[in-house]
Design a protein around this motif. Structure first.
Motif, short mmCIF file in Angstrom:
data_model
loop_
_atom_site.label_atom_id
_atom_site.label_comp_id
_atom_site.label_asym_id
_atom_site.label_seq_id
_atom_site.Cartn_x
_atom_site.Cartn_y
_atom_site.Cartn_z
N GLN A 1 -60.39 62.55 -71.93
CA GLN A 1 -61.84 62.73 -71.81
C GLN A 1 -62.36 62.16 -70.50
O GLN A 1 -62.30 60.96 -70.28
CB GLN A 1 -62.53 62.06 -72.99
N CYS A 2 -62.89 63.03 -69.68
CA CYS A 2 -63.41 62.61 -68.37
C CYS A 2 -64.92 62.51 -68.44
O CYS A 2 -65.55 63.01 -69.37
CB CYS A 2 -63.05 63.64 -67.31
N SER A 3 -65.50 61.90 -67.42
CA SER A 3 -66.96 61.88 -67.32
C SER A 3 -67.38 62.37 -65.94
O SER A 3 -66.55 62.45 -65.02
CB SER A 3 -67.50 60.49 -67.60
N ILE A 4 -68.69 62.68 -65.84
CA ILE A 4 -69.18 63.23 -64.57
C ILE A 4 -70.13 62.24 -63.91
O ILE A 4 -71.04 61.72 -64.55
CB ILE A 4 -69.94 64.57 -64.79
N LYS A 5 -69.90 62.00 -62.62
CA LYS A 5 -70.84 61.18 -61.85
C LYS A 5 -71.59 62.15 -60.96
O LYS A 5 -70.96 62.91 -60.21
CB LYS A 5 -70.05 60.15 -61.02
N TRP A 6 -72.93 62.13 -61.06
CA TRP A 6 -73.73 63.10 -60.32
C TRP A 6 -73.34 63.14 -58.84
O TRP A 6 -73.12 62.08 -58.27
CB TRP A 6 -75.23 62.74 -60.44
N PRO A 7 -73.27 64.31 -58.22
CA PRO A 7 -73.50 65.59 -58.85
C PRO A 7 -72.25 66.18 -59.49
O PRO A 7 -72.34 66.88 -60.48
CB PRO A 7 -73.94 66.47 -57.67
N ASN A 8 -71.08 65.87 -58.92
CA ASN A 8 -69.92 66.62 -59.39
C ASN A 8 -68.60 65.89 -59.24
O ASN A 8 -67.56 66.52 -59.13
CB ASN A 8 -69.84 67.98 -58.67
N ASP A 9 -68.64 64.57 -59.23
CA ASP A 9 -67.37 63.82 -59.22
C ASP A 9 -66.92 63.70 -60.66
O ASP A 9 -67.70 63.27 -61.51
CB ASP A 9 -67.58 62.40 -58.69
N ILE A 10 -65.68 64.04 -60.91
CA ILE A 10 -65.19 63.87 -62.28
C ILE A 10 -64.26 62.66 -62.30
O ILE A 10 -63.35 62.54 -61.46
CB ILE A 10 -64.51 65.16 -62.79
N LEU A 11 -64.55 61.76 -63.22
CA LEU A 11 -63.83 60.49 -63.25
C LEU A 11 -63.04 60.34 -64.54
O LEU A 11 -63.45 60.83 -65.60
CB LEU A 11 -64.80 59.30 -63.15
N LEU A 12 -61.92 59.64 -64.42
CA LEU A 12 -61.13 59.31 -65.60
C LEU A 12 -60.78 57.83 -65.45
O LEU A 12 -60.27 57.42 -64.41
CB LEU A 12 -59.85 60.18 -65.62
N ASN A 13 -61.09 57.06 -66.48
CA ASN A 13 -60.91 55.60 -66.43
C ASN A 13 -61.56 55.02 -65.17
O ASN A 13 -60.98 54.16 -64.51
CB ASN A 13 -59.42 55.24 -66.46
N ILE B 1 -59.95 70.23 -68.95
CA ILE B 1 -59.02 69.08 -68.96
C ILE B 1 -58.86 68.56 -70.40
O ILE B 1 -57.76 68.30 -70.87
CB ILE B 1 -59.54 67.95 -68.03
N GLU B 2 -59.99 68.47 -71.10
CA GLU B 2 -59.91 67.93 -72.46
C GLU B 2 -59.08 68.85 -73.36
O GLU B 2 -58.22 68.39 -74.12
CB GLU B 2 -61.32 67.75 -73.03
N LYS B 3 -59.31 70.16 -73.24
CA LYS B 3 -58.56 71.09 -74.11
C LYS B 3 -57.07 71.10 -73.78
O LYS B 3 -56.24 71.26 -74.65
CB LYS B 3 -59.14 72.50 -73.98
N THR B 4 -56.73 70.95 -72.51
CA THR B 4 -55.31 71.03 -72.12
C THR B 4 -54.57 69.72 -72.34
O THR B 4 -53.40 69.72 -72.67
CB THR B 4 -55.19 71.44 -70.63
N TYR C 1 -71.84 64.53 -70.62
CA TYR C 1 -70.66 63.95 -69.94
C TYR C 1 -71.06 63.00 -68.81
O TYR C 1 -70.18 62.38 -68.21
CB TYR C 1 -69.80 65.06 -69.32
N ALA C 2 -72.36 62.92 -68.50
CA ALA C 2 -72.79 62.18 -67.30
C ALA C 2 -72.74 60.68 -67.53
O ALA C 2 -73.19 60.19 -68.58
CB ALA C 2 -74.20 62.61 -66.93
N ILE C 3 -72.20 59.94 -66.56
CA ILE C 3 -72.15 58.48 -66.75
C ILE C 3 -73.24 57.76 -65.98
O ILE C 3 -73.54 56.62 -66.26
CB ILE C 3 -70.80 57.84 -66.35
N SER C 4 -73.83 58.44 -64.98
CA SER C 4 -74.78 57.70 -64.14
C SER C 4 -76.18 57.60 -64.77
O SER C 4 -76.95 56.70 -64.42
CB SER C 4 -74.87 58.37 -62.77
#
Ligand code: BTN
Length: 322
Positions: free
Chosen positions: A170-182, A163-166, A272-275
């Protein structure tokens, strides 16, 4: 023929390809070329035709057909075999069947729409037509079944990077695998496995990305918790480009993982983890635990320290960051 023509025009996208060159290369008449150009136009390609110069693709449709993905593909394995359906109940089901029938590692099942997309913990995943990426990737790692959750974390890193390259977002990851933006969900990953107690036949990584949804395409309930890349960026994102980028990142990380193990992936996931380090509530099937997320183990298990300093190992849960 149409695909070969598309390939030729895509290889020379900045310039014109003469009718003569096409007709020699494809061994067909000028009239046949014209017919195929018309077909491309019907599929959404804007093709410019200039006398004495030839043909050129001006704009491409935002589709995820295999030939559109192959234009951007830079991998050796992942995405080389593609099964595309316009509409499916769930790409996971088809990938499971193909894996059982012996599909090669890296085979990807794609659908433009899912009518009963599967989410984690028995939830439903919405993939409206023309807006999302819904795909299931078949891997055949030679690791023990206990290690399969590591691949979920690895896939999350690959998607964040793709996502970042395309898009530059910049997203972040909430364990285990949710990807969040804003703070809102943009990607869901569901990993399933076909295995025996000590042998993995295949791991199916299902990835759903909200790419070009408009705000009104989310129900009022979902609007509060989910978003799309187009909403965040203010413009449409090429799904084929993004998909190819995710394949590329996934293949690089997977090769690294097979050579060097999860030790090299873990710090990348953590970056990338926010939790981590935050106070969270973990809702598991056994009950709810509140405490501080201390980190993850080498098997991708979340370590949660409660207020009595007892450290719990969380294998599967829904996490709320306080
Ligand atoms: C989650 O609950 O967050 C996981 C959602 C996973 C959705 C993807 S879309 C492609 C694949 N096919 C499905 O039916 N589910 C996964």
């Amino acid at each position: 023929m149409k695909e070969k023509l598309l390939e030729m025009l895509s290889e020379n996208e900045s310039g014109f390809v003469s009718g003569e060159k096409i007709s020699k290369h494809l061994g067909c008449s000028r009239t046949a070329i014209w017919k195929h150009i018309e077909e491309l136009r019907k599929s959404g390609y804007e093709v410019e035709a200039v006398p004495r110069k030839g043909y050129r693709i001006k704009t491409r449709p935002n589709t995820i057909s295999p030939h559109e993905i192959k234009v951007y593909l830079q991998t050796e394995k992942i995405g080389q075999e593609l099964t595309y359906h316009e509409s499916l109940p769930s790409t996971q089901e088809v990938a499971h069947r193909l894996a059982q029938e012996g599909a090669v590692e890296g085979h990807v099942v794609i659908a433009d729409e899912q009518t009963s997309g599967k989410g984690r913990l028995g939830r439903v995943w919405h993939s409206p037509i023309g807006t999302s990426i819904s795909m299931s990737i078949i891997l055949r790692p030679k690791v023990s079944p206990q290690k399969a959750p590591q691949l979920t974390l690895l896939a999350a890193v690959a998607v964040v990077r793709g996502i970042e390259k395309t898009t530059g977002l910049q997203c972040s990851i909430k364990w285990p695998n949710d990807i969040l933006l804003n703070g809102k969900k943009i990607v869901g990953i569901l990993t399933e496995m076909q295995s025996e107690p000590d042998y993995v036949h295949s791991v199916i990584i299902g990835i759903g990305i909200n790419v070009n949804h408009k705000r009104e395409q989310f129900s009022s309930e979902l609007r509060e918790i989910a978003t799309s890349l187009a909403i965040a960026k203010g413009e449409e994102v090429s799904r084929a480009k993004l998909m190819s980028s995710v394949f590329y990142e996934l293949e690089s990380l997977y090769e690294q993982y097979l050579l060097e193990g999860f030790d090299v992936i873990k710090p990348q996931w953590e970056s990338y983890a926010i939790s981590l380090g935050k106070r969270i509530v973990a809702r598991t099937i056994q009950g709810t635990i509140e405490g501080v997320a201390k980190g993850i183990t080498n098997d991708g298990v979340l370590l949660l320290e409660d207020d009595d300093q007892v450290v719990h190992q969380i294998y599967s849960a829904d996490i709320e960051i306080k």
